[in-house]
Design a protein around this motif. Structure first.
Motif, PDB file in Angstrom:
ATOM      1  N   LEU A  18      65.396 -37.174  26.187  1.00 41.33           N
ATOM      2  CA  LEU A  18      65.480 -38.148  27.260  1.00 41.33           C
ATOM      3  C   LEU A  18      65.515 -37.402  28.579  1.00 41.33           C
ATOM      4  N   ARG A  19      65.026 -38.050  29.613  1.00 40.52           N
ATOM      5  CA  ARG A  19      65.188 -37.525  30.950  1.00 40.52           C
ATOM      6  C   ARG A  19      65.912 -38.542  31.806  1.00 40.52           C
ATOM      7  N   LEU A  20      67.060 -38.144  32.314  1.00 41.03           N
ATOM      8  CA  LEU A  20      67.830 -38.979  33.208  1.00 41.03           C
ATOM      9  C   LEU A  20      67.460 -38.660  34.648  1.00 41.03           C
ATOM     10  N   SER A  21      67.495 -39.675  35.480  1.00 36.42           N
ATOM     11  CA  SER A  21      67.232 -39.511  36.897  1.00 36.42           C
ATOM     12  C   SER A  21      68.408 -40.029  37.694  1.00 36.42           C
ATOM     13  N   MET A  34      74.850 -31.057  43.321  1.00 35.12           N
ATOM     14  CA  MET A  34      74.660 -32.184  42.421  1.00 35.12           C
ATOM     15  C   MET A  34      75.046 -31.780  41.013  1.00 35.12           C
ATOM     16  N   ALA A  35      75.686 -32.695  40.316  1.00 29.82           N
ATOM     17  CA  ALA A  35      76.169 -32.396  38.982  1.00 29.82           C
ATOM     18  C   ALA A  35      75.997 -33.588  38.062  1.00 29.82           C
ATOM     19  N   TRP A  36      76.001 -33.295  36.773  1.00 28.78           N
ATOM     20  CA  TRP A  36      76.049 -34.314  35.737  1.00 28.78           C
ATOM     21  C   TRP A  36      77.315 -34.114  34.918  1.00 28.78           C
ATOM     22  N   PHE A  37      78.014 -35.206  34.694  1.00 26.36           N
ATOM     23  CA  PHE A  37      79.156 -35.262  33.803  1.00 26.36           C
ATOM     24  C   PHE A  37      78.870 -36.289  32.721  1.00 26.36           C
ATOM     25  N   LYS A  75      62.439 -35.806  47.455  1.00 23.02           N
ATOM     26  CA  LYS A  75      62.521 -37.125  46.832  1.00 23.02           C
ATOM     27  C   LYS A  75      63.954 -37.625  46.687  1.00 23.02           C
ATOM     28  N   ASN A  76      64.915 -36.811  47.087  1.00 22.76           N
ATOM     29  CA  ASN A  76      66.330 -37.176  46.976  1.00 22.76           C
ATOM     30  C   ASN A  76      66.702 -37.567  45.547  1.00 22.76           C
ATOM     31  N   THR A  77      66.236 -36.782  44.597  1.00 20.87           N
ATOM     32  CA  THR A  77      66.437 -37.106  43.195  1.00 20.87           C
ATOM     33  C   THR A  77      66.836 -35.863  42.414  1.00 20.87           C
ATOM     34  N   VAL A  78      67.774 -36.035  41.504  1.00 21.59           N
ATOM     35  CA  VAL A  78      68.147 -34.989  40.574  1.00 21.59           C
ATOM     36  C   VAL A  78      67.878 -35.499  39.162  1.00 21.59           C
TER      37      VAL A  78
END
Length: 122
Positions: A18-21, A34-37, A75-78
């Motif tokens: 999967l790819r999360l945006s 920027m981080a993912w938890f 694009k202001n996206t991670v």
């Protein structure tokens, strides 16, 4: 103020991808780490990965080699690319933004998305 909106979660079989945006708005995106938890039911929220403003990245041992964080500042996206998913990856995934590089703790991040659930079936 920074507003974060995650997308891309869903149900996937073990071994899948999967790819999360995470789309950010409100302030200059490039200023923020920027981080993912993620948080599984009955467990504490845990650090997954982060992208610092200088371009370096860091990963939790549990996802190293399987997950990849990337960012597109114009694009202001991670993004969080998740490969070789395991049932233990099942959790609600949150993106977060902070003003200081180098932290793996929740308290270092000022802004949070609403979360997107990921379920990995066996």
């Amino acid at each position: 103020q920074v507003q974060l909106v995650e997308s891309g979660g869903g149900l996937v079989q073990a071994g899948g991808s999967l790819r999360l945006s995470c789309a950010a708005s409100g302030r200059t995106f490039s200023r923020y780490a920027m981080a993912w938890f993620r948080q599984a039911p009955g467990k504490e929220r845990e650090f997954v990965t982060a992208s610092w403003t200088g371009g370096s990245t860091v990963y939790a041992d549990s996802v190293k080699g399987r997950f990849t964080i990337s960012r597109d500042n114009p694009k202001n996206t991670v993004y969080l690319q998740m490969n070789s998913l395991k049932p233990e990856d099942t959790a609600v995934y949150y993106c977060a933004a902070g003003t200081t590089d180098g932290s793996r703790t929740e308290r270092a991040y000022n802004y949070w998305g609403q979360g997107t659930p990921v379920t990995v079936s066996s």
